[in-house]
Design a protein around this motif. Sequence first.
Motif, PDB file in Angstrom:
ATOM      1  N   ALA A 202       0.843  -1.192   0.000  1.00 10.07           N
ATOM      2  CA  ALA A 202       0.000   0.000   0.000  1.00 10.07           C
ATOM      3  C   ALA A 202       0.879   1.242   0.000  1.00 10.07           C
ATOM      4  O   ALA A 202       1.894   1.289   0.698  1.00 10.07           O
ATOM      5  CB  ALA A 202      -0.915   0.006   1.226  1.00 10.07           C
ATOM      6  N   ALA A 203       0.487   2.258  -0.771  1.00 17.03           N
ATOM      7  CA  ALA A 203       1.263   3.492  -0.870  1.00 17.03           C
ATOM      8  C   ALA A 203       0.680   4.606  -0.013  1.00 17.03           C
ATOM      9  O   ALA A 203       1.295   5.663   0.131  1.00 17.03           O
ATOM     10  CB  ALA A 203       1.338   3.951  -2.331  1.00 17.03           C
ATOM     11  N   GLU A 204      -0.493   4.388   0.555  1.00 15.85           N
ATOM     12  CA  GLU A 204      -1.153   5.398   1.383  1.00 15.85           C
ATOM     13  C   GLU A 204      -1.790   4.732   2.598  1.00 15.85           C
ATOM     14  O   GLU A 204      -2.099   3.543   2.579  1.00 15.85           O
ATOM     15  CB  GLU A 204      -2.223   6.132   0.578  1.00 15.85           C
ATOM     16  CG  GLU A 204      -1.688   6.869  -0.645  1.00 15.85           C
ATOM     17  CD  GLU A 204      -2.798   7.560  -1.418  1.00 15.85           C
ATOM     18  OE1 GLU A 204      -3.982   7.352  -1.076  1.00 15.85           O
ATOM     19  OE2 GLU A 204      -2.490   8.305  -2.362  1.00 15.85           O
ATOM     20  N   GLY A 205      -2.016   5.541   3.630  1.00 13.40           N
ATOM     21  CA  GLY A 205      -2.592   5.015   4.858  1.00 13.40           C
ATOM     22  C   GLY A 205      -3.970   4.430   4.686  1.00 13.40           C
ATOM     23  O   GLY A 205      -4.284   3.364   5.229  1.00 13.40           O
TER      24      GLY A 205
ATOM     25  N   VAL B  12      -5.267   0.531   5.440  1.00 12.41           N
ATOM     26  CA  VAL B  12      -6.402   0.130   6.284  1.00 12.41           C
ATOM     27  C   VAL B  12      -7.336  -0.796   5.523  1.00 12.41           C
ATOM     28  O   VAL B  12      -7.765  -1.837   6.035  1.00 12.41           O
ATOM     29  CB  VAL B  12      -7.168   1.376   6.773  1.00 12.41           C
ATOM     30  CG1 VAL B  12      -8.442   0.964   7.520  1.00 12.41           C
ATOM     31  CG2 VAL B  12      -6.291   2.219   7.685  1.00 12.41           C
ATOM     32  N   ALA B  13      -7.647  -0.428   4.283  1.00 10.05           N
ATOM     33  CA  ALA B  13      -8.562  -1.246   3.475  1.00 10.05           C
ATOM     34  C   ALA B  13      -7.958  -2.609   3.178  1.00 10.05           C
ATOM     35  O   ALA B  13      -8.642  -3.645   3.277  1.00 10.05           O
ATOM     36  CB  ALA B  13      -8.879  -0.517   2.170  1.00 10.05           C
ATOM     37  N   MET B  14      -6.674  -2.640   2.834  1.00 10.96           N
ATOM     38  CA  MET B  14      -6.032  -3.913   2.499  1.00 10.96           C
ATOM     39  C   MET B  14      -5.860  -4.789   3.730  1.00 10.96           C
ATOM     40  O   MET B  14      -5.957  -6.015   3.643  1.00 10.96           O
ATOM     41  CB  MET B  14      -4.686  -3.649   1.835  1.00 10.96           C
ATOM     42  CG  MET B  14      -4.811  -2.990   0.464  1.00 10.96           C
ATOM     43  SD  MET B  14      -3.209  -2.643  -0.316  1.00 10.96           S
ATOM     44  CE  MET B  14      -2.707  -4.323  -0.752  1.00 10.96           C
TER      45      MET B  14
ATOM     46  N   ASP C  75      -0.813 -11.078   9.008  1.00  7.45           N
ATOM     47  CA  ASP C  75      -0.378 -11.232  10.397  1.00  7.45           C
ATOM     48  C   ASP C  75       0.267  -9.958  10.899  1.00  7.45           C
ATOM     49  O   ASP C  75       0.200  -9.641  12.096  1.00  7.45           O
ATOM     50  CB  ASP C  75       0.638 -12.383  10.508  1.00  7.45           C
ATOM     51  CG  ASP C  75       0.045 -13.713  10.095  1.00  7.45           C
ATOM     52  OD1 ASP C  75      -0.996 -14.093  10.678  1.00  7.45           O
ATOM     53  OD2 ASP C  75       0.595 -14.361   9.184  1.00  7.45           O
ATOM     54  N   LEU C  76       0.884  -9.220   9.977  1.00  9.93           N
ATOM     55  CA  LEU C  76       1.647  -8.039  10.380  1.00  9.93           C
ATOM     56  C   LEU C  76       1.629  -7.000   9.263  1.00  9.93           C
ATOM     57  O   LEU C  76       1.670  -7.339   8.086  1.00  9.93           O
ATOM     58  CB  LEU C  76       3.094  -8.433  10.698  1.00  9.93           C
ATOM     59  CG  LEU C  76       4.056  -7.347  11.167  1.00  9.93           C
ATOM     60  CD1 LEU C  76       5.006  -7.891  12.230  1.00  9.93           C
ATOM     61  CD2 LEU C  76       4.871  -6.797   9.982  1.00  9.93           C
ATOM     62  N   VAL C  77       1.541  -5.733   9.671  1.00 16.75           N
ATOM     63  CA  VAL C  77       1.657  -4.621   8.727  1.00 16.75           C
ATOM     64  C   VAL C  77       2.955  -3.882   9.027  1.00 16.75           C
ATOM     65  O   VAL C  77       3.184  -3.446  10.156  1.00 16.75           O
ATOM     66  CB  VAL C  77       0.478  -3.639   8.842  1.00 16.75           C
ATOM     67  CG1 VAL C  77       0.658  -2.488   7.839  1.00 16.75           C
ATOM     68  CG2 VAL C  77      -0.844  -4.354   8.605  1.00 16.75           C
ATOM     69  N   LEU C  78       3.809  -3.765   8.014  1.00 13.75           N
ATOM     70  CA  LEU C  78       5.030  -2.988   8.124  1.00 13.75           C
ATOM     71  C   LEU C  78       4.663  -1.576   7.707  1.00 13.75           C
ATOM     72  O   LEU C  78       4.393  -1.316   6.529  1.00 13.75           O
ATOM     73  CB  LEU C  78       6.100  -3.587   7.201  1.00 13.75           C
ATOM     74  CG  LEU C  78       7.555  -3.188   7.434  1.00 13.75           C
ATOM     75  CD1 LEU C  78       8.006  -3.545   8.845  1.00 13.75           C
ATOM     76  CD2 LEU C  78       8.445  -3.862   6.404  1.00 13.75           C
TER      77      LEU C  78
ATOM     78  N   THR D 297      -2.499   7.299  12.082  1.00  4.43           N
ATOM     79  CA  THR D 297      -3.948   7.129  11.999  1.00  4.43           C
ATOM     80  C   THR D 297      -4.298   5.749  11.461  1.00  4.43           C
ATOM     81  O   THR D 297      -5.205   5.076  11.975  1.00  4.43           O
ATOM     82  CB  THR D 297      -4.559   8.199  11.085  1.00  4.43           C
ATOM     83  OG1 THR D 297      -4.226   9.500  11.583  1.00  4.43           O
ATOM     84  CG2 THR D 297      -6.078   8.064  11.022  1.00  4.43           C
ATOM     85  N   ALA D 298      -3.567   5.314  10.447  1.00  2.00           N
ATOM     86  CA  ALA D 298      -3.813   3.991   9.877  1.00  2.00           C
ATOM     87  C   ALA D 298      -3.595   2.901  10.923  1.00  2.00           C
ATOM     88  O   ALA D 298      -4.371   1.945  11.022  1.00  2.00           O
ATOM     89  CB  ALA D 298      -2.896   3.761   8.678  1.00  2.00           C
ATOM     90  N   THR D 299      -2.536   3.044  11.713  1.00  2.00           N
ATOM     91  CA  THR D 299      -2.257   2.068  12.774  1.00  2.00           C
ATOM     92  C   THR D 299      -3.400   2.011  13.772  1.00  2.00           C
ATOM     93  O   THR D 299      -3.846   0.935  14.181  1.00  2.00           O
ATOM     94  CB  THR D 299      -0.952   2.433  13.500  1.00  2.00           C
ATOM     95  OG1 THR D 299       0.137   2.317  12.587  1.00  2.00           O
ATOM     96  CG2 THR D 299      -0.712   1.519  14.696  1.00  2.00           C
TER      97      THR D 299
END
Length: 223
Positions: free
Chosen positions: A34-37, A41-43, A50-53, A65-67
């Motif tokens: 993803a290139a944007e917050g 969130v949507a993806m 399991d994890l978002v970098l 905000t995305a976190t």
Amino acid sequence: MSIRVLIADDQTIVRAGFAAILTAEADMTVVGEAAEGDAAVAMAAELVPDLVLMDIRMPGMDGLTATRLITRHSSRPRVLVLTTFDLDAYVYEALRAGASGYLLKDAEPEALLAAIRGVAAGDGVLAPAVTGRLIAAFAQGAPVSSESTGALNSLTQREREILTLVATGLSNAEIGKRLGVALGTVKVHVSAVLNKLGLRDRVQATIFAYESGLIRPSGLSTP
């Protein structure tokens, strides 16, 4: 089982570099980029990694905000913030937003991979320099949360003791040795503490310990 990772960063070349490092590992799979917050969130909702970098500064919705949106309803996925910005405000806000770890982009690949595995397994991670500044922030008068103080009362004396040792950075094995109890017993207590307080991992437990006043900046627990 493979750790499924979503990479969120606004720089294409950075995403490609991270993806190359991760896909070379037998136990990791990059499920999306993803290139944007808002896209992150949507993806995260669609792919359930399991994890978002997570990068912090991105166009539109930022990584903080995305976190917060990704972690507010569930312990999965976990978020590991990876950024070039070595600033106290970002560190604290990222952890308050629900991140389970915070590393700088100049970390060695081995450190990044170890952090991903640790966070995915439920162990939070902080860059060593970040930990010191986080504690220093409380030493300079960060406010004690009355809400956290109230939640602290739900713990037994032994659980408060376990939380204190977790917040000082001891591993389960070190806690067991300190208290003279079996490793399995320590794990049960740590799980009970996290469940009672609604926390995801040891990083969140450390933040809670300071915010509740259980730990003083000097490293001494409250009576």
